[in-house]
Motif scaffolding. Structure first.
Motif, mmCIF file in Angstrom:
data_model
loop_
_atom_site.group_PDB
_atom_site.id
_atom_site.type_symbol
_atom_site.label_atom_id
_atom_site.label_comp_id
_atom_site.label_asym_id
_atom_site.label_seq_id
_atom_site.Cartn_x
_atom_site.Cartn_y
_atom_site.Cartn_z
ATOM 1 N N ALA A 1 -59.358 -2.577 -39.599
ATOM 2 C CA ALA A 1 -59.152 -3.375 -38.467
ATOM 3 C C ALA A 1 -57.767 -3.302 -37.855
ATOM 4 C CB ALA A 1 -59.612 -4.965 -38.843
ATOM 5 N N GLY A 2 -57.895 -3.370 -36.360
ATOM 6 C CA GLY A 2 -56.605 -3.528 -35.610
ATOM 7 C C GLY A 2 -55.889 -2.312 -35.831
ATOM 8 N N ILE A 3 -56.409 -1.166 -35.473
ATOM 9 C CA ILE A 3 -55.951 0.033 -35.491
ATOM 10 C C ILE A 3 -54.788 0.408 -34.049
ATOM 11 C CG2 ILE A 3 -56.055 2.574 -35.956
ATOM 12 C CD1 ILE A 3 -58.706 1.934 -37.076
ATOM 13 N N GLY A 4 -53.805 0.387 -34.093
ATOM 14 C CA GLY A 4 -52.869 0.716 -33.183
ATOM 15 C C GLY A 4 -53.014 2.153 -32.934
ATOM 16 N N VAL A 5 -53.074 2.548 -31.656
ATOM 17 C CA VAL A 5 -53.172 3.636 -31.192
ATOM 18 C C VAL A 5 -52.252 3.828 -29.862
ATOM 19 C CG1 VAL A 5 -54.478 5.819 -30.096
ATOM 20 C CG2 VAL A 5 -55.602 3.875 -31.548
ATOM 21 N N LYS A 6 -51.529 5.208 -29.840
ATOM 22 C CA LYS A 6 -50.366 5.330 -28.879
ATOM 23 C C LYS A 6 -50.580 6.867 -28.701
ATOM 24 C CE LYS A 6 -45.509 4.611 -27.619
ATOM 25 N NZ LYS A 6 -44.254 4.299 -28.396
ATOM 26 N N VAL A 7 -50.995 7.292 -27.394
ATOM 27 C CA VAL A 7 -51.165 8.627 -26.865
ATOM 28 C C VAL A 7 -50.240 8.886 -25.664
ATOM 29 C CG1 VAL A 7 -53.325 8.857 -28.137
ATOM 30 C CG2 VAL A 7 -53.211 8.305 -25.841
ATOM 31 N N VAL A 8 -49.844 10.360 -25.610
ATOM 32 C CA VAL A 8 -49.128 10.501 -24.341
ATOM 33 C C VAL A 8 -50.423 10.890 -23.188
ATOM 34 C CG1 VAL A 8 -47.849 12.454 -23.150
ATOM 35 C CG2 VAL A 8 -47.339 11.699 -25.640
ATOM 36 N N VAL A 9 -50.152 10.147 -22.023
ATOM 37 C CA VAL A 9 -50.939 10.711 -20.949
ATOM 38 C C VAL A 9 -50.174 11.097 -19.780
ATOM 39 C CG1 VAL A 9 -52.704 8.835 -21.626
ATOM 40 C CG2 VAL A 9 -50.944 8.080 -20.158
ATOM 41 N N THR A 10 -50.807 11.628 -18.888
ATOM 42 C CA THR A 10 -49.906 12.123 -17.572
ATOM 43 C C THR A 10 -50.411 11.470 -16.370
ATOM 44 O OG1 THR A 10 -51.658 13.876 -17.040
ATOM 45 C CG2 THR A 10 -49.722 14.632 -18.497
ATOM 46 N N ASP A 11 -51.579 10.773 -16.318
ATOM 47 C CA ASP A 11 -52.048 10.071 -15.161
ATOM 48 C C ASP A 11 -52.046 8.420 -15.492
ATOM 49 O OD1 ASP A 11 -52.722 12.066 -13.568
ATOM 50 O OD2 ASP A 11 -54.342 12.464 -15.079
ATOM 51 N N ASP A 12 -52.090 7.732 -14.280
ATOM 52 C CA ASP A 12 -52.376 6.279 -14.288
ATOM 53 C C ASP A 12 -53.769 5.970 -15.320
ATOM 54 O OD1 ASP A 12 -50.123 5.334 -13.377
ATOM 55 O OD2 ASP A 12 -50.877 5.450 -11.307
ATOM 56 N N ILE A 13 -53.866 4.905 -15.848
ATOM 57 C CA ILE A 13 -55.138 4.561 -16.748
ATOM 58 C C ILE A 13 -55.806 3.452 -16.001
ATOM 59 C CG2 ILE A 13 -56.057 4.428 -18.817
ATOM 60 C CD1 ILE A 13 -54.898 7.155 -18.526
ATOM 61 N N VAL A 14 -56.992 3.419 -15.902
ATOM 62 C CA VAL A 14 -57.544 2.310 -15.065
ATOM 63 C C VAL A 14 -58.549 1.325 -16.170
ATOM 64 C CG1 VAL A 14 -57.648 3.207 -13.089
ATOM 65 C CG2 VAL A 14 -59.784 3.704 -14.160
ATOM 66 N N GLY A 15 -58.759 2.152 -17.370
ATOM 67 C CA GLY A 15 -59.695 1.257 -18.476
ATOM 68 C C GLY A 15 -59.649 1.990 -19.605
ATOM 69 N N VAL A 16 -59.924 1.465 -20.573
ATOM 70 C CA VAL A 16 -60.093 2.075 -22.177
ATOM 71 C C VAL A 16 -61.317 1.324 -22.687
ATOM 72 C CG1 VAL A 16 -59.180 2.317 -24.251
ATOM 73 C CG2 VAL A 16 -57.532 2.409 -22.253
#
Length: 75
Positions: A14-29
């Motif tokens: 539970a509560g798995i933190g995720v951090k990824v590199v992106v190149t664009d703006d993100i509008v939803g996950v």
């Protein structure tokens, strides 16, 4: 087989933190899993610029067997 009964069930997380590199703006996950009855869930997220990278950060609420996570880029 992946869905065959094993000697012990997998340990849920539970509560798995995720951090990824992106190149664009993100509008939803979002996430979805067959492990529960909740269906597709929108996740809170942040996008931050740190030094030379842009990072998308979010928390996966739970993981019993498998959970799919996806995000949408700004167009």
């Amino acid at each position: 087989l992946w869905n065959a009964d094993g000697p012990t069930p997998p340990t849920p997380f539970a509560g798995i933190g995720v951090k990824v590199v992106v190149t664009d703006d993100i509008v939803g996950v979002w996430c979805d899993t067959p492990d529960g009855d909740e269906g597709i869930r929108a996740l809170d997220f942040t996008v931050t610029d740190e030094e030379k990278n842009r990072f998308l950060t979010f928390t996966v609420p739970s993981l019993d067997v498998w959970t799919l996570v996806w995000w949408e880029r700004s167009r």
